[in-house]
Design a protein around this motif. Sequence first.
Motif, PDB file in Angstrom:
ATOM      1  N   SER A 148       0.841  -1.194   0.000  1.00 36.77           N
ATOM      2  CA  SER A 148       0.000   0.000   0.000  1.00 36.77           C
ATOM      3  C   SER A 148       0.878   1.246   0.000  1.00 36.77           C
ATOM      4  O   SER A 148       1.914   1.304   0.671  1.00 36.77           O
ATOM      5  N   LEU A 149       0.464   2.251  -0.758  1.00 37.14           N
ATOM      6  CA  LEU A 149       1.212   3.505  -0.850  1.00 37.14           C
ATOM      7  C   LEU A 149       0.746   4.522   0.186  1.00 37.14           C
ATOM      8  O   LEU A 149       1.315   5.615   0.270  1.00 37.14           O
ATOM      9  N   THR A 150      -0.278   4.155   0.932  1.00 35.41           N
ATOM     10  CA  THR A 150      -0.809   5.064   1.945  1.00 35.41           C
ATOM     11  C   THR A 150      -0.169   4.755   3.296  1.00 35.41           C
ATOM     12  O   THR A 150      -0.260   3.617   3.784  1.00 35.41           O
ATOM     13  N   GLU A 151       0.452   5.735   3.885  1.00 37.31           N
ATOM     14  CA  GLU A 151       1.126   5.524   5.163  1.00 37.31           C
ATOM     15  C   GLU A 151       0.115   5.160   6.258  1.00 37.31           C
ATOM     16  O   GLU A 151      -0.931   5.783   6.387  1.00 37.31           O
ATOM     17  N   GLY A 152       0.450   4.122   7.012  1.00 37.62           N
ATOM     18  CA  GLY A 152      -0.428   3.678   8.087  1.00 37.62           C
ATOM     19  C   GLY A 152      -1.656   2.922   7.614  1.00 37.62           C
ATOM     20  O   GLY A 152      -2.575   2.665   8.405  1.00 37.62           O
ATOM     21  N   TYR A 153      -1.687   2.577   6.355  1.00 33.01           N
ATOM     22  CA  TYR A 153      -2.842   1.868   5.778  1.00 33.01           C
ATOM     23  C   TYR A 153      -2.297   0.735   4.912  1.00 33.01           C
ATOM     24  O   TYR A 153      -2.095   0.883   3.722  1.00 33.01           O
ATOM     25  N   SER A 154      -2.079  -0.415   5.546  1.00 28.74           N
ATOM     26  CA  SER A 154      -1.443  -1.544   4.863  1.00 28.74           C
ATOM     27  C   SER A 154      -2.468  -2.352   4.065  1.00 28.74           C
ATOM     28  O   SER A 154      -3.671  -2.071   4.075  1.00 28.74           O
TER      29      SER A 154
END
Length: 216
Positions: A148-154
Amino acid sequence: MPRASARKMGTWKLAYADFLTALCAFFLIMWIIHGVSAGERENIAQQFGAVPTEDTTVPASPSAKVMTLAANLRETLAQAAFGSSVTITEEPGRVRIEISDLDDRPLFETGDGRFNARGERLTRFAGQAIALLDLPVLVEGHTDAHPSLTEGYSNWELSADRANSARRLLLEAGVAEHRIQGVAGLAHTRPLISDNPEDAANRRISIVLVIPQETA
């Protein structure tokens, strides 16, 4: 020539009346029997001393039920012309409906837990196909191996959100809420294309129908 007594001359009328009464009773019984089920007829017969018949029906095995259910679902979902976006596989005691994301026919926006219009349509249709089946349902969300490219969102959060999006759509399509027995986000741990974990088809929703052993 002696005259017959009035008593003897009326005897045939009594016999004829008895015959008509018996005939009416016969037709009444036949009409009643015609309107009841086979089980009710057997219960009536037992009340008059008949021996209960033994049920020789052979129950379908779990594997036979799985095969039959899978075949019916394939026929139903094939009518929607979803092609390779929807696959149905058989497992011991289970039927698995896979709704996959394809590069040219995506189900989700990139990195988003919500379905796009096409994903909603496929999931709703699958829900309508299983709505009348009184079987437990498991919902699984899967991703490909791309992080995932969103930090804190795996991928764990992403797959769980997609599974819950599918759950809500199944409920809207008519699947009873008590049938949903589990919702899980499995990230990229169970790829559909195991030799290519980054393949788009690994981004998918699995709807699993469970056939309980007690119904086998």
